[in-house]
Enzyme design. Structure first.
Site, PDB file in Angstrom:
ATOM      1  CD  GLU A 191      -3.516   7.600   2.031  1.00  0.00           C
ATOM      2  OE1 GLU A 191      -4.502   7.941   2.839  1.00  0.00           O
ATOM      3  OE2 GLU A 191      -2.553   7.833   1.959  1.00  0.00           O
ATOM      4  NE  ARG A 219      -3.041   2.717   3.007  1.00  0.00           N
ATOM      5  CZ  ARG A 219      -2.369   3.881   3.423  1.00  0.00           C
ATOM      6  NH1 ARG A 219      -1.094   3.739   3.661  1.00  0.00           N
ATOM      7  NH2 ARG A 219      -3.148   4.845   3.700  1.00  0.00           N
ATOM      8  CG  ASP A 274       0.799   7.063   3.699  1.00  0.00           C
ATOM      9  OD1 ASP A 274      -0.199   6.642   4.067  1.00  0.00           O
ATOM     10  OD2 ASP A 274       1.697   8.066   3.846  1.00  0.00           O
TER      11      ASP A 274
END
Length: 416
Positions: free
Chosen positions: A152, A114, A116
């Site tokens: 994200e 993921r 950020d």
């Protein structure tokens, strides 16, 4: 940890923070995680190493180096996010150090990342780093497997940066999903579940093959990020389970399930004043162990939504229905809806203030099925409600408006 998890088929996705370092006002010391020295005043991180040449200070067009205007693309990507020192990702040295870090994790056995704060990075810089990543470790993954990347990007519209700018890189967090679904399930702003008939791209969401979707995440369950008070969490357990059931039954997007710990929430004006409180811990600061209750849920302050029977069983439903079309949509024009997934599964919701009593075409083979929300199939026994599918594929459903879980789900593996 990664080895132990991989060995039993639980893959690890690392939350990689590659846009920035620590706050600009931290100063100097050697209290980093591994005890290495740093000096934020001179931008010195010798253990990486990073120096003043590796940050975006001279590219930011605001007087204090902070982001002032989210409508200004250059500010968002070149200035500091809440004072965090912004790395110059166009520099080969910086790209190389980040790629080395991610590849080290891949070598350990992680399955992906993921990324950020992607809105604060230029898409081309992200792609340049991703292109340097190794294939996954063949001890656990087929040869040639690539890391799964999801980015994200908080995009609710109205800002200078759009999530679609990142489509070509990988999956993207679709924050509008949980915000809008929360309003529908709560019945705010006159929203109704019947309106979910064209859920997905029809609601202005990103393409389904790029959307990573979720009801809540670690930020917005505390009032951060996106969605505000509409976001459903484990604190709203009855509505939350319905939202999770819908998400996992519906084919749109790549779903993510939240797993939380409890804390004393204190919402004031849409923000949790206790958002800083970490996981359950003892007075000496050590984290409490996750204990498992007799019903397989967690104790000791751990919520473990992924272990809730309703959510666990809907994950099974989703995996079985993967690739199946949404069929046999039905609604009452209000907040009672139903739909099937090919000839594999069928789900019915009653979010109205009156009981549901209806016969529907399920698309499933005839037989007796176990509702996996009120219970589950164990050997030849159903611990919940039994649903009979007739020879023509229809079944009768009754759901009380006061039921703790006002929805029913059946699938082929729950056939008795």
């Amino acid at each position: 940890m990664v080895t132990r998890c991989n060995d039993v088929g639980v893959y690890i996705y690392v939350d990689a923070v590659i846009n920035h370092m620590c706050g600009s006002g931290v100063g100097k010391g050697n209290s980093s995680t591994c005890g290495s020295s740093y000096d934020t005043n001179t931008r010195s991180f010798p253990s990486v190493p990073y120096s003043a040449l590796d940050f975006n200070d001279k590219k930011c067009n605001t007087s204090n180096g902070e982001i002032w205007n989210y409508g200004d693309t250059n500010q968002v990507r070149n200035c500091r996010l809440v004072s965090l020192l912004d790395l110059a990702l166009e520099k080969e040295h910086v790209r190389g150090k980040i790629a080395d870090y991610l590849n080290k994790l891949i070598d350990i056995g992680v399955a992906g990342f993921r990324l950020d704060a992607c809105k604060h990075m230029w898409p081309g810089d992200i792609q340049a780093i991703i292109s340097r990543l190794n294939n996954l470790n063949t001890k656990w993954f087929p040869s040639g497997s690539r890391p799964f990347i999801f980015q994200e990007v908080i995009d609710l519209g109205g800002e200078g940066i759009s999530a679609k700018e990142y489509n070509y890189i990988g999956q993207i967090t679709e924050f509008k999903y949980g915000a809008k679904l929360g309003k529908v399930i709560r019945k705010w702003d006159k929203e109704k579940m019947a309106y979910l008939k064209n859920w997905g791209e029809g609601w202005g969401f990103m393409p389904t093959n790029r959307a990573l979707v979720f009801v809540d995440n670690h930020d917005n369950q505390r009032g951060h990020g996106a969605g505000g008070s509409a976001i459903l969490t484990f604190f709203d357990a009855r509505l939350y389970k319905m939202a999770m059931g819908f998400m996992l039954a519906h084919p749109y997007g790549f779903t993510r399930v939240m797993s939380s710990f409890s804390w004393p929430r204190d919402f004031v004006h849409g923000k949790d004043r206790n958002d800083w409180i970490g996981p359950p811990s003892y007075s000496n600061g050590s984290t409490k162990a996750v204990t498992i209750n007799e019903d397989t849920t967690c104790g000791n302050g751990w919520i473990c939504e992924h272990r809730w029977r309703q959510i666990k069983n809907m994950v099974i439903f989703r995996n079985l229905a993967n690739g199946q079309m949404l069929i046999n949509w039905w609604d009452n024009g209000q907040n009672q809806i139903a739909f099937g997934r090919g000839n594999v599964g069928f789900i019915v919701f009653n979010n109205d203030d009156w009981d549901l009593d209806v016969t529907l075409n399920t698309g499933l083979p005839p037989g007796t099925y176990c509702d996996v929300i009120s219970g589950e199939k164990k050997s030849a026994i159903c611990t919940g409600t039994r649903i009979t599918v007739n020879s023509n594929g229809t079944a009768h459903f009754k759901i009380s408006s006061s039921a703790e879980d006002p929805f029913v789900a059946i699938h082929i593996n729950a056939k008795l």
